[in-house]
Scaffold this motif. Structure first.
Motif, PDB file in Angstrom:
ATOM      1  N   ASN A  24     -41.719 -31.044  11.023  1.00 17.81           N
ATOM      2  CA  ASN A  24     -40.686 -31.173  10.006  1.00 17.81           C
ATOM      3  C   ASN A  24     -39.902 -29.860   9.890  1.00 17.81           C
ATOM      4  OD1 ASN A  24     -39.357 -31.647   7.444  1.00 17.81           O
ATOM      5  ND2 ASN A  24     -40.849 -33.313   7.221  1.00 17.81           N
ATOM      6  N   LYS A  25     -38.592 -29.986   9.637  1.00 21.73           N
ATOM      7  CA  LYS A  25     -37.757 -28.773   9.599  1.00 21.73           C
ATOM      8  C   LYS A  25     -38.229 -27.759   8.564  1.00 21.73           C
ATOM      9  CE  LYS A  25     -33.610 -30.175  11.950  1.00 21.73           C
ATOM     10  NZ  LYS A  25     -32.383 -30.970  11.826  1.00 21.73           N
ATOM     11  N   SER A  26     -38.727 -28.269   7.424  1.00 20.71           N
ATOM     12  CA  SER A  26     -39.186 -27.341   6.391  1.00 20.71           C
ATOM     13  C   SER A  26     -40.415 -26.555   6.856  1.00 20.71           C
ATOM     14  CB  SER A  26     -39.522 -28.109   5.111  1.00 20.71           C
ATOM     15  OG  SER A  26     -40.641 -28.947   5.343  1.00 20.71           O
ATOM     16  N   GLN A  27     -41.092 -27.097   7.872  1.00 21.37           N
ATOM     17  CA  GLN A  27     -42.296 -26.442   8.379  1.00 21.37           C
ATOM     18  C   GLN A  27     -41.967 -25.402   9.443  1.00 21.37           C
ATOM     19  OE1 GLN A  27     -45.842 -27.663   7.866  1.00 21.37           O
ATOM     20  NE2 GLN A  27     -44.929 -28.582   6.063  1.00 21.37           N
ATOM     21  N   ARG A  28     -40.773 -25.539  10.036  1.00 26.07           N
ATOM     22  CA  ARG A  28     -40.520 -24.690  11.204  1.00 26.07           C
ATOM     23  C   ARG A  28     -39.266 -23.850  11.061  1.00 26.07           C
ATOM     24  NH1 ARG A  28     -37.077 -27.818  15.277  1.00 26.07           N
ATOM     25  NH2 ARG A  28     -37.107 -29.981  14.599  1.00 26.07           N
ATOM     26  N   ILE A  29     -39.214 -23.162   9.956  1.00 27.98           N
ATOM     27  CA  ILE A  29     -38.098 -22.260   9.705  1.00 27.98           C
ATOM     28  C   ILE A  29     -38.076 -21.191  10.807  1.00 27.98           C
ATOM     29  CG2 ILE A  29     -37.183 -20.556   8.080  1.00 27.98           C
ATOM     30  CD1 ILE A  29     -38.882 -22.297   5.943  1.00 27.98           C
ATOM     31  N   GLY A  30     -36.951 -21.074  11.470  1.00 27.92           N
ATOM     32  CA  GLY A  30     -36.829 -20.042  12.500  1.00 27.92           C
ATOM     33  C   GLY A  30     -37.376 -20.424  13.859  1.00 27.92           C
ATOM     34  N   VAL A  31     -37.831 -21.673  14.012  1.00 29.42           N
ATOM     35  CA  VAL A  31     -38.376 -22.094  15.306  1.00 29.42           C
ATOM     36  C   VAL A  31     -37.333 -22.918  16.044  1.00 29.42           C
ATOM     37  CG1 VAL A  31     -40.188 -23.445  16.440  1.00 29.42           C
ATOM     38  CG2 VAL A  31     -40.721 -22.111  14.386  1.00 29.42           C
ATOM     39  N   LYS A  32     -37.048 -22.580  17.304  1.00 28.03           N
ATOM     40  CA  LYS A  32     -36.050 -23.300  18.088  1.00 28.03           C
ATOM     41  C   LYS A  32     -36.537 -24.701  18.436  1.00 28.03           C
ATOM     42  CE  LYS A  32     -34.424 -19.118  20.382  1.00 28.03           C
ATOM     43  NZ  LYS A  32     -34.652 -18.341  21.608  1.00 28.03           N
ATOM     44  N   ASN A  33     -35.590 -25.620  18.738  1.00 21.72           N
ATOM     45  CA  ASN A  33     -35.960 -26.995  19.100  1.00 21.72           C
ATOM     46  C   ASN A  33     -36.877 -27.043  20.311  1.00 21.72           C
ATOM     47  OD1 ASN A  33     -34.600 -28.109  17.017  1.00 21.72           O
ATOM     48  ND2 ASN A  33     -32.770 -28.684  18.210  1.00 21.72           N
ATOM     49  N   ALA A  34     -36.558 -26.223  21.328  1.00 15.91           N
ATOM     50  CA  ALA A  34     -37.374 -26.241  22.548  1.00 15.91           C
ATOM     51  C   ALA A  34     -38.795 -25.784  22.245  1.00 15.91           C
ATOM     52  CB  ALA A  34     -36.753 -25.335  23.612  1.00 15.91           C
ATOM     53  N   ASP A  35     -38.917 -24.790  21.351  1.00 14.15           N
ATOM     54  CA  ASP A  35     -40.250 -24.311  20.989  1.00 14.15           C
ATOM     55  C   ASP A  35     -40.997 -25.366  20.176  1.00 14.15           C
ATOM     56  OD1 ASP A  35     -39.713 -22.002  22.302  1.00 14.15           O
ATOM     57  OD2 ASP A  35     -39.138 -20.881  20.504  1.00 14.15           O
ATOM     58  N   ALA A  36     -40.252 -26.082  19.321  1.00 19.47           N
ATOM     59  CA  ALA A  36     -40.888 -27.137  18.525  1.00 19.47           C
ATOM     60  C   ALA A  36     -41.443 -28.223  19.445  1.00 19.47           C
ATOM     61  CB  ALA A  36     -39.890 -27.734  17.537  1.00 19.47           C
ATOM     62  N   LEU A  37     -40.702 -28.535  20.508  1.00 16.05           N
ATOM     63  CA  LEU A  37     -41.189 -29.529  21.471  1.00 16.05           C
ATOM     64  C   LEU A  37     -42.443 -29.011  22.180  1.00 16.05           C
ATOM     65  CD1 LEU A  37     -40.851 -32.198  23.006  1.00 16.05           C
ATOM     66  CD2 LEU A  37     -39.451 -30.969  24.674  1.00 16.05           C
ATOM     67  N   ASP A  38     -42.423 -27.745  22.547  1.00  6.25           N
ATOM     68  CA  ASP A  38     -43.595 -27.160  23.200  1.00  6.25           C
ATOM     69  C   ASP A  38     -44.818 -27.224  22.279  1.00  6.25           C
ATOM     70  OD1 ASP A  38     -44.775 -25.658  25.440  1.00  6.25           O
ATOM     71  OD2 ASP A  38     -44.988 -24.066  23.938  1.00  6.25           O
ATOM     72  N   LEU A  39     -44.597 -26.931  21.003  1.00  3.11           N
ATOM     73  CA  LEU A  39     -45.695 -27.018  20.027  1.00  3.11           C
ATOM     74  C   LEU A  39     -46.219 -28.449  19.925  1.00  3.11           C
ATOM     75  CD1 LEU A  39     -44.190 -24.842  17.140  1.00  3.11           C
ATOM     76  CD2 LEU A  39     -46.241 -24.297  18.473  1.00  3.11           C
ATOM     77  N   ALA A  40     -45.291 -29.410  19.951  1.00  3.86           N
ATOM     78  CA  ALA A  40     -45.687 -30.819  19.834  1.00  3.86           C
ATOM     79  C   ALA A  40     -46.468 -31.269  21.065  1.00  3.86           C
ATOM     80  CB  ALA A  40     -44.453 -31.704  19.629  1.00  3.86           C
ATOM     81  N   LEU A  41     -46.103 -30.740  22.223  1.00  2.00           N
ATOM     82  CA  LEU A  41     -46.783 -31.150  23.462  1.00  2.00           C
ATOM     83  C   LEU A  41     -48.133 -30.470  23.630  1.00  2.00           C
ATOM     84  CD1 LEU A  41     -43.791 -31.065  25.973  1.00  2.00           C
ATOM     85  CD2 LEU A  41     -45.098 -33.102  25.313  1.00  2.00           C
ATOM     86  N   ASN A  42     -48.227 -29.217  23.217  1.00  2.00           N
ATOM     87  CA  ASN A  42     -49.407 -28.428  23.570  1.00  2.00           C
ATOM     88  C   ASN A  42     -50.210 -27.878  22.395  1.00  2.00           C
ATOM     89  OD1 ASN A  42     -48.709 -28.742  26.329  1.00  2.00           O
ATOM     90  ND2 ASN A  42     -47.209 -27.086  26.126  1.00  2.00           N
ATOM     91  N   GLY A  43     -49.697 -28.087  21.181  1.00  2.00           N
ATOM     92  CA  GLY A  43     -50.424 -27.571  20.018  1.00  2.00           C
ATOM     93  C   GLY A  43     -51.647 -28.419  19.714  1.00  2.00           C
ATOM     94  N   GLY A  44     -52.725 -27.788  19.293  1.00  2.00           N
ATOM     95  CA  GLY A  44     -53.946 -28.521  18.976  1.00  2.00           C
ATOM     96  C   GLY A  44     -54.092 -28.795  17.494  1.00  2.00           C
ATOM     97  N   ASP A  45     -55.183 -29.473  17.143  1.00  2.00           N
ATOM     98  CA  ASP A  45     -55.634 -29.619  15.756  1.00  2.00           C
ATOM     99  C   ASP A  45     -54.789 -30.551  14.896  1.00  2.00           C
ATOM    100  OD1 ASP A  45     -57.990 -28.228  15.676  1.00  2.00           O
ATOM    101  OD2 ASP A  45     -57.282 -26.649  14.338  1.00  2.00           O
ATOM    102  N   ASP A  46     -53.900 -31.374  15.509  1.00  2.00           N
ATOM    103  CA  ASP A  46     -53.063 -32.246  14.686  1.00  2.00           C
ATOM    104  C   ASP A  46     -53.861 -33.412  14.084  1.00  2.00           C
ATOM    105  OD1 ASP A  46     -50.445 -31.238  14.424  1.00  2.00           O
ATOM    106  OD2 ASP A  46     -50.007 -31.730  16.506  1.00  2.00           O
ATOM    107  N   TYR A  47     -54.859 -33.880  14.828  1.00  2.00           N
ATOM    108  CA  TYR A  47     -55.681 -35.030  14.400  1.00  2.00           C
ATOM    109  C   TYR A  47     -54.847 -36.261  14.060  1.00  2.00           C
ATOM    110  CZ  TYR A  47     -59.047 -31.371  14.621  1.00  2.00           C
ATOM    111  OH  TYR A  47     -59.799 -30.326  15.073  1.00  2.00           O
ATOM    112  N   GLU A  48     -53.711 -36.392  14.749  1.00  2.00           N
ATOM    113  CA  GLU A  48     -52.963 -37.646  14.692  1.00  2.00           C
ATOM    114  C   GLU A  48     -53.562 -38.592  15.736  1.00  2.00           C
ATOM    115  OE1 GLU A  48     -50.941 -38.368  12.451  1.00  2.00           O
ATOM    116  OE2 GLU A  48     -50.364 -36.412  11.608  1.00  2.00           O
ATOM    117  N   LEU A  49     -53.153 -39.862  15.696  1.00  2.00           N
ATOM    118  CA  LEU A  49     -53.647 -40.840  16.665  1.00  2.00           C
ATOM    119  C   LEU A  49     -52.585 -41.131  17.722  1.00  2.00           C
ATOM    120  CD1 LEU A  49     -55.532 -43.360  14.342  1.00  2.00           C
ATOM    121  CD2 LEU A  49     -56.512 -41.553  15.793  1.00  2.00           C
TER     122      LEU A  49
END
Lengths: 342, 342
Positions: free
Chosen positions: A251-276
């Motif tokens: 969410n944009k409010s969560q990623r102040i100062g984070v570029k779109n490309a970096d947000a995608l990288d976080l979504a692809l490779n970040g751990g601990d989300d515990y989504e399904l």
């Protein structure tokens, strides 16, 4: 007769009286803490789901920085997520706890307070465990769950053509971890830290998908989308093609100062989300709601016959998707400073 | 698609192919290693027994001295003993293993070999677990067992007048530990080390006592007779009087050079025996055989109304019996050199 004669007995007594083990009257736990083992009454027509998870100082958390109550919450929540990933519901858990003597007082009280909250929220009482003394804080949590016979959602059921869905937004826990690392003092109410400190396993969604036979396969995202999708595809003997433009990033409010490309990288490779992450036959996708209990459900790609992971970039260019998530044998907690290597 | 891309996947694959997880066709384990969780089919008319145990380098074993295959054997055998203590039978187990990279080769092979032997002997296949990297070797084992509904033997059932029995001979594991400490090289065939390295949980005896309703209460002797009897008495709200002359101490061939008084001390306070302590109504004692499957069963005292533990010495003098067994919060493995403090 005084049975308070040993520190171990004393610790067990404090855990027992914490309230984390108070089962409701209709609980499946027949005999809890205080015997050689716990007794559990399985329901007829159900299979038992078993899972266990390490939660270790230095590897999974920092003793002096993580609030003790967040560790109590998270140690159980992350193990319960494996039950959700099978389409089941948690019934009880065992806690193995190794502690230094310095942490057997106030720290333990706060830890047990977080543990009690999550145990009550997910109706998963403490049934037993093991305690010992150790210089480092070590935990292992076993969760016992149940699912209707032959209704468990496995990693191995995905078929070519199935549509790939995820719940929630991905990368927010990793962003929370980055924020956690950068701030000196942790404010428990900090919304940007919430998903890192107090993750919520998607039990309701998992049960719904299992109950209505909606999904062909499922896995929870604990190590990162790229890594966990690879596991699901390997188990199913298939490949996948993801569309970068559809992946729900933080969410944009969560990623102040984070570029779109970096947000995608976080979504692809970040751990601990515990989504399904789950797959649905094309004929059933119309029955998948846009959100479940307030959590968005998003189609992000499809399962392919070709056993490769592909990512269609926003530019339309197709690239190989390499697993870039968390691997405990590659990096440990304190030394993992870059997102890419975790 | 190559899924051998991460060290964690590789480790899981080696554990999976070790044979410890090969269930028989009629196994209760429906889905083993490789999904988010394991699936277990409970039997109708049975309750599920759940137990977990720490097994930690430095606390419970020495990495550089204990043979790896004995650690594989012991980590499961000692957890299975808690199932025996309930009168149940083991059905499957979960292994959480944290390892340094240096131990992911030959050490792991030998460890898995011991684990396979004990898993097959007690018909308790590996169903799942968790792995991570760590500088120290850490293990946690969860065992799932079953017992006919309302047949579980608890610690809390002892009544004044009940006769107290133990299986086997007590103190042999502690003697084995002393020998283990004193020798530089471990000979796996050394009979005097057998009970320390390869303990045998008394599953058959526990099941027999449960099946025929022979015992009113039971506990396994993991921390020492004096400590574990106190736990049983506290749970039952009773006391006990033991007769020193009747306590079966280590076999003479096992205790060369050990005085009788020291052998009694070892029997009272030595840990790791994994024998069963159980209580029988006086009207049923005639039905208790002198040995079960070659293991002697010995009446060593009786349960009293007075909530104290008493020991009638060989001299006839009655003294208080204080818990002198193993308490992980008092002593850790390497620093525990005297029998009395362990």
């Amino acid at each position: 007769m005084d049975t308070r004669n040993t520190p171990e007995n004393d610790l067990i007594r404090r855990i027992r009286s914490s309230g984390a083990g108070n089962p409701r009257r209709d609980s499946a736990v027949q005999l809890g803490i205080g015997d050689d083992a716990a007794l559990f009454s399985p329901r007829r027509g159900y299979e038992t789901i078993l899972t266990c998870d390490w939660f270790l100082e230095g590897t999974h958390f920092l003793r002096d920085k993580h609030p003790a109550d967040s560790l109590g919450w998270k140690c159980l929540a992350r193990a319960v997520s494996d039950i959700a990933a099978m389409g089941g519901e948690p019934r009880c858990f065992l806690l193995s706890l190794a502690l230094p003597e310095t942490h057997a007082g106030r720290w333990l009280d706060e830890f047990l307070s977080g543990l009690r909250r999550v145990a009550r929220k997910f109706e998963c009482p403490l049934a037993g465990g093991d305690t010992t003394r150790r210089d480092e804080i070590l935990m292992n949590v076993t969760v016992v769950g149940e699912v209707r016979s032959s209704r468990a959602l496995l990693r191995s059921g995905a078929r070519p053509g199935d549509i790939i869905y995820v719940s929630g937004r991905l990368g927010e826990a990793e962003l929370g971890l980055q924020r956690f690392r950068s701030v000196r003092r942790i404010a428990k109410g900090d919304a940007r830290l919430r998903k890192h400190l107090y993750p919520e396993p998607r039990i309701g969604l998992g049960r719904w998908l299992s109950h209505y036979g909606m999904a062909t396969s499922m896995i929870d995202l604990s190590d990162g989308l790229s890594t966990d999708l690879l596991r699901l595809c390997a188990a199913s003997g298939v490949g996948a093609r993801l569309e970068a433009s559809r992946i729900p990033t933080a969410n944009k409010s969560q990623r102040i100062g984070v570029k779109n490309a970096d947000a995608l990288d976080l979504a692809l490779n970040g751990g601990d989300d515990y989504e399904l992450l789950f797959t649905v036959r094309p004929s059933k996708t119309k029955r998948v709601p846009r959100a479940f209990q307030g959590v968005p459900l998003t189609a992000i790609g499809e399962i392919t016959r070709d056993r490769k992971l592909k990512l269609v970039r926003v530019s339309g260019h197709e690239t190989n998707l390499l697993p870039g998530g968390w691997d405990p044998f590659k990096t440990a907690y304190p030394s993992a400073t870059s997102t890419a290597s975790r």
